[in-house]
Design a protein around this motif. Structure first.
Motif, mmCIF file in Angstrom:
data_model
loop_
_atom_site.group_PDB
_atom_site.id
_atom_site.type_symbol
_atom_site.label_atom_id
_atom_site.label_comp_id
_atom_site.label_asym_id
_atom_site.label_seq_id
_atom_site.Cartn_x
_atom_site.Cartn_y
_atom_site.Cartn_z
ATOM 1 N N HIS A 108 -47.832 13.804 -60.886
ATOM 2 C CA HIS A 108 -48.691 13.427 -59.751
ATOM 3 C C HIS A 108 -50.106 13.939 -59.981
ATOM 4 O O HIS A 108 -50.329 14.849 -60.768
ATOM 5 C CB HIS A 108 -48.204 14.116 -58.463
ATOM 6 N N HIS A 158 -45.782 8.948 -60.905
ATOM 7 C CA HIS A 158 -45.282 8.693 -59.553
ATOM 8 C C HIS A 158 -45.309 7.196 -59.222
ATOM 9 O O HIS A 158 -44.414 6.660 -58.573
ATOM 10 C CB HIS A 158 -46.144 9.483 -58.559
ATOM 11 N N CYS A 217 -50.979 7.040 -57.411
ATOM 12 C CA CYS A 217 -50.736 8.334 -58.072
ATOM 13 C C CYS A 217 -49.994 8.137 -59.398
ATOM 14 O O CYS A 217 -49.050 7.349 -59.433
ATOM 15 C CB CYS A 217 -49.905 9.211 -57.117
HETATM 16 ZN ZN ZN Z 1 -47.705 11.431 -56.374
#
Ligand code: ZN
Length: 185
Positions: free
Chosen positions: A49, A159, A167
């Motif tokens: 992330h 992500h 992300c």
């Molecule tokens: Zn994330």
């Protein structure tokens, strides 16, 4: 006899990797967590992330404040019981403990029990994290493997590959796409 023992001793010493210096929750003044659900270590997936907000931090003080900021956002605005990431890595090259190796994160429905989430603090939509931050993230993963927390055959995901999100940003996603254990879903 000593000729036999010495090589064995040598192997033993060199085989013991030093513990990774992870900045504990206490050290960044984390609020207590209220989660109790556990992952199944060793996990197969490592989900990467970015924080987006707060922006990148480059000193221990900045990154400590960033960790507090992220935890506050996740508690107050997301309504989660803790910072969602298992670990975060700062532009100061330090690793910060989030939920740690075994608490389930809050970001990957369907993967929660079999994944560790690592956040590279900053907005990496257009830029790429500095090399020390990328190196620290990879060292953390390897340390997790060595500690039996991450499967040696682990897979790295962004992500965005498992959720409808941007992300970890185009810059960081391009970078992790070059990592050996990256998989495209
Ligand atoms: Zn994330």
């Amino acid at each position: 006899m000593s000729r036999i023992l010495c090589p064995l001793l040598f192997i033993t010493i060199t085989g013991t990797a030093p513990a990774l210096d992870i900045t504990s929750r206490d050290a960044w003044n984390a609020l207590p967590f209220t989660t109790s659900e556990l992952v199944l270590n060793p996990v197969l997936f490592v989900v990467i992330h970015h924080s987006e907000v707060p922006p990148a931090c480059y000193t221990k003080r900045e990154c400590t404040l960033a960790m507090q900021h992220i935890q506050n956002m996740h508690l107050e605005y997301k309504g989660w019981p803790d910072i969602s990431y298992n670990f975060a890595v700062g532009g100061d090259g330090n690793v910060y403990e989030g939920r740690g190796w075994s608490q389930v994160g809050a970001y990957t429905p369907g993967y929660d029990k079999d994944s560790i989430g690592i956040c590279l603090i900053g907005n990496w939509t257009e830029e790429t994290p500095p090399q020390n931050q990328l190196d620290a993230a990879q060292e953390l993963i390897q340390y997790g493997v060595d500690q039996g927390m991450i499967n040696p055959d682990y897979m790295v995901l962004g992500h965005r590959e498992i959720s409808e999100v941007e992300c970890p940003g185009d810059g960081l996603f391009a970078e992790i796409s070059t990592w050996e254990n990256f998989v495209e879903f």
